[in-house]
Design an enzyme around this catalytic site. Structure first.
Site, PDB file in Angstrom:
ATOM      1  N   ASP A  47       1.288  -1.692  -6.408  1.00 34.95           N
ATOM      2  CA  ASP A  47       0.433  -0.505  -6.480  1.00 34.95           C
ATOM      3  C   ASP A  47       0.852   0.546  -5.449  1.00 34.95           C
ATOM      4  OD1 ASP A  47      -0.849  -2.098  -8.277  1.00 34.95           O
ATOM      5  OD2 ASP A  47      -2.847  -1.727  -7.519  1.00 34.95           O
ATOM      6  N   CYS A  54       0.042  -9.112  -4.514  1.00 34.74           N
ATOM      7  CA  CYS A  54      -0.409  -7.731  -4.694  1.00 34.74           C
ATOM      8  C   CYS A  54      -1.700  -7.682  -5.510  1.00 34.74           C
ATOM      9  CB  CYS A  54       0.698  -6.905  -5.351  1.00 34.74           C
ATOM     10  SG  CYS A  54       0.488  -5.112  -5.108  1.00 34.74           S
ATOM     11  N   ASP A  55      -2.312  -6.521  -5.552  1.00 37.81           N
ATOM     12  CA  ASP A  55      -3.696  -6.343  -6.004  1.00 37.81           C
ATOM     13  C   ASP A  55      -4.047  -7.032  -7.320  1.00 37.81           C
ATOM     14  OD1 ASP A  55      -3.620  -4.668  -3.844  1.00 37.81           O
ATOM     15  OD2 ASP A  55      -4.407  -2.910  -4.875  1.00 37.81           O
ATOM     16  N   LYS A  56      -3.224  -6.842  -8.353  1.00 33.07           N
ATOM     17  CA  LYS A  56      -3.602  -7.329  -9.685  1.00 33.07           C
ATOM     18  C   LYS A  56      -3.286  -8.806  -9.862  1.00 33.07           C
ATOM     19  CE  LYS A  56      -4.933  -3.255 -10.220  1.00 33.07           C
ATOM     20  NZ  LYS A  56      -4.464  -2.816  -8.896  1.00 33.07           N
ATOM     21  N   SER A 101      -7.867   3.272  -5.191  1.00 34.18           N
ATOM     22  CA  SER A 101      -7.349   2.146  -4.415  1.00 34.18           C
ATOM     23  C   SER A 101      -8.422   1.651  -3.462  1.00 34.18           C
ATOM     24  CB  SER A 101      -6.131   2.609  -3.614  1.00 34.18           C
ATOM     25  OG  SER A 101      -5.849   1.727  -2.561  1.00 34.18           O
TER      26      SER A 101
END
Length: 569
Positions: A84, A125-127, A474
């Site tokens: 991201d 990471c985020d996802k 974000s």
């Protein structure tokens, strides 16, 4: 059959039918004894495209070692990730949220296709986190999630900095408060190594939520990426899956409505990302647990915000780890009656049993405030509704001095156009900046707006300009920003019919998001409206045609049951 033939004819048993399957596995290292063990997958999100995941190959090996030592046969397989932070502010950000569902689909495909008995999923990471949990929830096989861990803070001029410092630095450079060399130094020092972004942004938020759900081991969410503790985490996760198999404990035994309430409570207390709402809705959908925006509203009203963490606070995840970590925060919340202590976890024990022998927050730590001195008496993630967002919208209000604003709308159909307007000074104090056609379908992919929100902060407009979108923000975003506006513009939500100069009110205290235009006028505007064409090919085209509203988690498998007549011959 003649008597002569009978001596060479045999009934083929199920075991013998499996000989070709075993032959394939022998080629990857299986021995005779391994075929008597449960096959346990390790879903690795290792990749060189982001520091969040650069070390996960080694963590996956640690999980495999734990599986094998416990008595299982470990098999590592990979899935994708999108950074991201790297894609932010570019067309690549449209692939970020869809990557969550690609991750979930790919894990489901491998686990189902290879008939694995259970698995560990490791995300950075985020996802990665929600993608792994969606797959875990769908498959409902014994599974444990392990977090890759948070990055160390960068250091510049004696101060901690991180990736958000760079986005805000762009705004500072545009405003003339720093020069090009200062911006370059921020860029060079912000990310010193492996691990996910350091503040209470989306990755750390979701890791904390998953620990509160009971789907990761105690401490997994706050143990740093580059530490012996993290390797032990992953090894222990491998052993834990084997023990879950022994006890026949499955994810949906753990992922109850009360478990989701625990996760929301921890997110509110820590001041987590607005993305947590989207992702927890999606995980609950996969687990077949009824979770709605109203559940977040109810918990927000009674859970105080007690963590002084970035983006609105001073500290990062490593500081929270040093203060006692997420388990110590959960222990405080449990003692205050804010958590359900009887919820089952992947240890085979309850939340209360897990926390009983763990340490409290350290004396003298400054990251977590006492409940009596909370930063807010209620949670910082609020759901807003009104004629601009009939299905709801979300905002993060931690650290805000200005809680409401009524001003003229300045409307843009792309983030790029809006960014140019901010940089050239067209957006001024009192404006309500609206970016639309950025929702799940319209984006497509519901891109995050950290780039433009960071620039607004850097230019000193964070408390005087409201930013509204049907896209996302974000976890690093702060300021007067509202995202997830639903219905989105692409499907004819009211945000599609806002005109430049319309008066709009944003009020985080009254939870109001109002367009000051009559219903008659809105109806007239809608009659003259045609939705933009959707992308016609590729993964984004498939995503745009299957994804649900953000208010339902932006899931891709929320189908109406269609009864198909069966032809009887």
């Amino acid at each position: 059959m003649t008597n002569d033939m009978r001596h060479i004819s045999k009934v083929i048993s199920d075991d013998e039918k499996r000989a070709p399957n075993r032959a394939m596995l022998r080629a990857v290292g299986f021995k005779d004894e391994d075929f008597k063990k449960p096959m346990i997958g390790i879903a690795s999100t290792w990749s060189e495209v982001t520091p969040c995941n650069i070390h996960i190959d080694k963590l996956a090996l640690s999980s495999k070692k734990g599986v094998n030592e416990a008595g299982g046969a470990g098999l590592i397989f990979n899935t994708i990730t999108v950074s991201d932070g790297i894609s932010m502010g570019t067309a690549g950000m449209r692939y970020s949220l869809p990557s969550r569902d690609v991750i979930a689909d790919s894990i489901e495909t491998v686990v189902g296709g290879q008939s694995l008995d259970g698995f560990v999923a490791i995300g950075g990471c985020d996802k990665n986190m929600p993608g792994c949990l969606i797959a875990i929830s769908r498959m409902n096989l014994p599974a444990v999630f392990s977090y890759g861990g948070s990055i160390k803070p960068g250091k510049l001029n004696g101060k901690d900095i991180d990736i958000v410092s760079v986005f805000e630095g762009v705004g500072q450079y545009s405003a003339g408060t720093i020069d090009k060399e200062e911006l370059h130094q921020i860029e060079c020092h912000a990310c010193p190594g492996a691990g996910s972004c350091g503040g209470m942004y989306t990755a750390n938020t979701m890791a904390s939520a998953i620990e509160a759900l009971g789907m990761s081991l105690p401490g997994s969410s706050s143990n740093p990426a580059e530490s012996d503790l993290k390797y032990q985490d992953c090894s222990d996760a491998g052993q834990a899956v084997y023990h879950l198999l022994e006890k026949n404990i499955k994810p949906r035994d753990i992922l109850t409505k009360k478990a989701f309430e625990n996760a929301i409570t921890v997110v509110m207390a820590l001041g987590g990302s607005t993305n947590a709402i989207l992702h927890l809705l999606a995980i609950a959908h996969a687990a077949e647990v009824e979770l709605k925006l109203e559940d977040f509203e109810e918990i927000q009203k009674r859970v105080p915000h007690i963590a002084d963490l970035k983006p609105s606070g001073r500290y990062v995840m490593n500081d929270l780890h040093e203060a006692g970590g997420v388990p110590a925060v959960m222990k405080l919340l449990l003692r205050e009656g804010l958590l359900h202590g009887d919820c089952l976890t992947v240890t085979g024990k309850t939340i209360e049993e897990n926390l009983r022998d763990l340490d409290d927050l350290k004396e003298g730590q400054k990251v977590i405030y006492p409940i009596s001195e909370a930063l807010r008496k209620d949670g910082p993630l609020v759901v807003l509704k009104g004629n601009l967002a009939p299905e709801g919208a979300v905002a993060k209000v931690s650290g805000l001095k200005v809680k409401s604003l009524t001003g003229p709308a300045k409307v843009f159909d792309t983030e790029e156009e809006a960014t140019e307007a901010v940089l050239d000074g067209s957006i001024v104090e009192g404006d309500v900046l609206i970016i639309r056609y950025e929702g799940p379908k319209g984006g497509p992919g519901m891109p995050e707006m950290l780039s433009i929100s960071g620039i607004i902060i850097g230019k000193g407009l964070g408390e005087s300009v409201a930013l509204l979108t049907d896209g996302r923000f974000s976890g690093g975003t702060h300021g007067l920003v509202v995202g997830h506006i639903a219905p989105e513009a692409q499907v004819g939500g009211p945000i599609a019919f806002v005109h430049n100069g319309d008066q709009v009110t944003v009020d985080s205290d009254s939870r109001e998001l109002t367009l000051h235009v009559t219903e008659e006028e809105l109806t007239q505007r809608k009659q003259n409206w045609t939705p933009p064409q959707l992308v016609s090919r590729g993964v984004l085209a498939k995503y745009a045609r299957t994804v649900s509203s953000a208010s339902k988690g932006a899931v891709t498998d929320l189908f109406d049951e269609v009864k198909v007549p069966i032809e009887v011959k």
